[in-house]
Design a protein around this motif. Structure first.
Motif, PDB file in Angstrom:
ATOM      1  N   ARG A 265     122.543  94.007 -13.328  1.00  0.00           N
ATOM      2  CA  ARG A 265     121.827  93.369 -14.466  1.00  0.00           C
ATOM      3  C   ARG A 265     120.376  93.359 -13.913  1.00  0.00           C
ATOM      4  NH1 ARG A 265     119.854  88.409 -16.363  1.00  0.00           N
ATOM      5  NH2 ARG A 265     119.831  87.494 -14.391  1.00  0.00           N
ATOM      6  N   LEU A 269     117.301  95.230 -16.425  1.00  0.00           N
ATOM      7  CA  LEU A 269     116.190  94.612 -16.886  1.00  0.00           C
ATOM      8  C   LEU A 269     114.773  95.225 -16.200  1.00  0.00           C
ATOM      9  CD1 LEU A 269     117.510  90.867 -16.746  1.00  0.00           C
ATOM     10  CD2 LEU A 269     116.947  92.362 -18.617  1.00  0.00           C
ATOM     11  N   CYS A 272     114.236  98.294 -18.618  1.00  0.00           N
ATOM     12  CA  CYS A 272     113.865  97.825 -19.823  1.00  0.00           C
ATOM     13  C   CYS A 272     112.348  97.309 -20.051  1.00  0.00           C
ATOM     14  CB  CYS A 272     114.692  97.089 -20.426  1.00  0.00           C
ATOM     15  SG  CYS A 272     116.369  97.575 -20.690  1.00  0.00           S
ATOM     16  N   HIS A 273     111.932  96.652 -18.874  1.00  0.00           N
ATOM     17  CA  HIS A 273     110.707  95.990 -18.705  1.00  0.00           C
ATOM     18  C   HIS A 273     109.451  97.048 -18.579  1.00  0.00           C
ATOM     19  CE1 HIS A 273     107.244  93.824 -16.873  1.00  0.00           C
ATOM     20  NE2 HIS A 273     107.655  92.778 -17.519  1.00  0.00           N
ATOM     21  N   PHE A 301     120.852  90.884 -24.499  1.00  0.00           N
ATOM     22  CA  PHE A 301     119.634  91.364 -23.836  1.00  0.00           C
ATOM     23  C   PHE A 301     118.401  90.386 -23.993  1.00  0.00           C
ATOM     24  CE2 PHE A 301     115.957  94.053 -24.724  1.00  0.00           C
ATOM     25  CZ  PHE A 301     115.780  94.277 -23.313  1.00  0.00           C
ATOM     26  N   PHE A 305     116.528  88.932 -20.943  1.00  0.00           N
ATOM     27  CA  PHE A 305     115.276  89.327 -20.575  1.00  0.00           C
ATOM     28  C   PHE A 305     114.154  88.213 -20.601  1.00  0.00           C
ATOM     29  CE2 PHE A 305     110.936  91.215 -21.357  1.00  0.00           C
ATOM     30  CZ  PHE A 305     111.193  92.399 -20.832  1.00  0.00           C
TER      31      PHE A 305
END
Length: 339
Positions: A265, A269, A272-273, A301, A305
């Protein structure tokens, strides 16, 4: 002090080659050096103190070195030195062996005479990342290890590739770590080096259990990073692909900052960041980026986040677009960054 760096640029151009020779002889081991162009010599040395072992990066102009029996008597750190050649070509001769190494590993023994010729790469310099291992700390028979001296150890796969990846990451990220964090990396580096050398000897069973476990953990983490976009990436899948039980997988992560599922996870993240801040991806919907890294539901999500970064994905993306605010964009939380 965990990390340090020195450069020949700090001394007058005419003194740089002599500075490099004196620094090597004092900080590493006594050697005789020759350079084809001493007047144009450039060099930089960085060091990471890892406790049980030390790692150094040497970047320098073309040079040849010779360590004689007299040099050994003058000073011997009693080390195995495992070098990852990252630029240029290294010709190393020791114990009757000789190799030409480009982009691989080479092992030497400071207690024996040796000769090395380093030719610069495309950037005009040679570079090597060196792991300095006390011989007393390496849990392998010295007569066996000496069979690998001055031989080209390729890093195309297996434990050698894992070790090379680890060294490259550590030398890049190490300067941002606290000294106590670096000291915890020392046993990891030693375990990976031990497993790598045992594998090269076709005797992986000679490596201690801790070393074999460290190699498996690195293999698992690499597999996770390579498959983050798979929404079906679960601990059970990871265990199955590595032919270990789920219980055995959990045992590998027992001393890690996060469990297997949490590591997956956090890594998703973090990707994505980073992608949400990239201008070239600004036309892509937030959920498209989330899906690329394995997040299926938009609500889950967004909640994950915000828990990790204290800001929603949309707010994070908007903040990176505002002029003059890039330096204030929310950084990854320590929990995400350290895994």
């Amino acid at each position: 002090m965990g990390w340090s760096q020195v450069s020949a640029d700090a001394v007058a151009p005419g003194d740089r080659f002599e500075w490099f020779r004196e620094t090597l002889s004092t900080e590493l081991m006594p050697v005789a050096l020759r350079a084809p162009s001493p007047a144009d010599f450039r060099a930089e040395i960085s060091q990471l103190e890892l406790g049980v072992v030390q790692m150094s990066t040497f970047t320098f102009s073309a040079v040849s070195s010779r360590r004689s029996r007299a040099h050994v008597r003058q000073g011997d750190p009693e080390q195995y030195q495992l070098a990852l050649v990252t630029q240029g070509t290294f010709r190393t001769a020791q114990l009757g062996n000789e190799s030409l190494v480009t982009g691989g590993l080479v092992l030497t023994n400071t207690s024996r005479p040796m000769e090395t010729t380093c030719r610069s790469g495309d950037g005009g310099q040679a570079q090597a990342v060196m792991l300095q291992i006390p011989r007393s700390a390496l849990p392998l028979r010295s007569d066996r290890v000496d069979r690998l001296i001055a031989r080209h150890l390729g890093v195309g796969g297996g434990t050698a590739a894992i070790l090379a990846d680890f060294l490259a990451t550590l030398i890049r990220r190490g300067p941002t770590c606290r000294p106590e964090e670096l000291r915890r990396m020392g046993p990891v580096a030693l375990d990976l080096a031990t497993a790598c050398l045992a594998q090269q000897l076709d005797a992986p069973e000679e490596a201690p259990a801790d070393a074999r476990a460290q190699v498996m953990l690195r293999q698992v983490l690499r597999f996770i990073d390579d498959n983050l976009g798979d929404p079906n990436l679960t601990p059970q899948l990871v265990a199955d692909r590595h032919h270990i039980s789920l219980r055995g997988l959990y045992a590998l992560f027992r001393d890690q900052p996060a469990s297997v599922a949490e590591s997956i996870r956090r890594r998703r993240l973090a990707r994505c960041h980073a992608d949400l801040a990239r201008p070239e991806l600004s036309h892509q919907p937030v959920q498209a980026i989330a899906a690329r890294w394995g997040f299926v539901g938009a609500t889950a999500f967004s909640r994950a986040f915000r828990e990790a970064y204290g800001i929603t994905p949309t707010e994070h993306r908007a903040a990176t677009r505002r002029p003059g605010t890039a330096q204030n964009v929310q950084k990854p939380s320590p929990q995400v960054a350290r895994t």
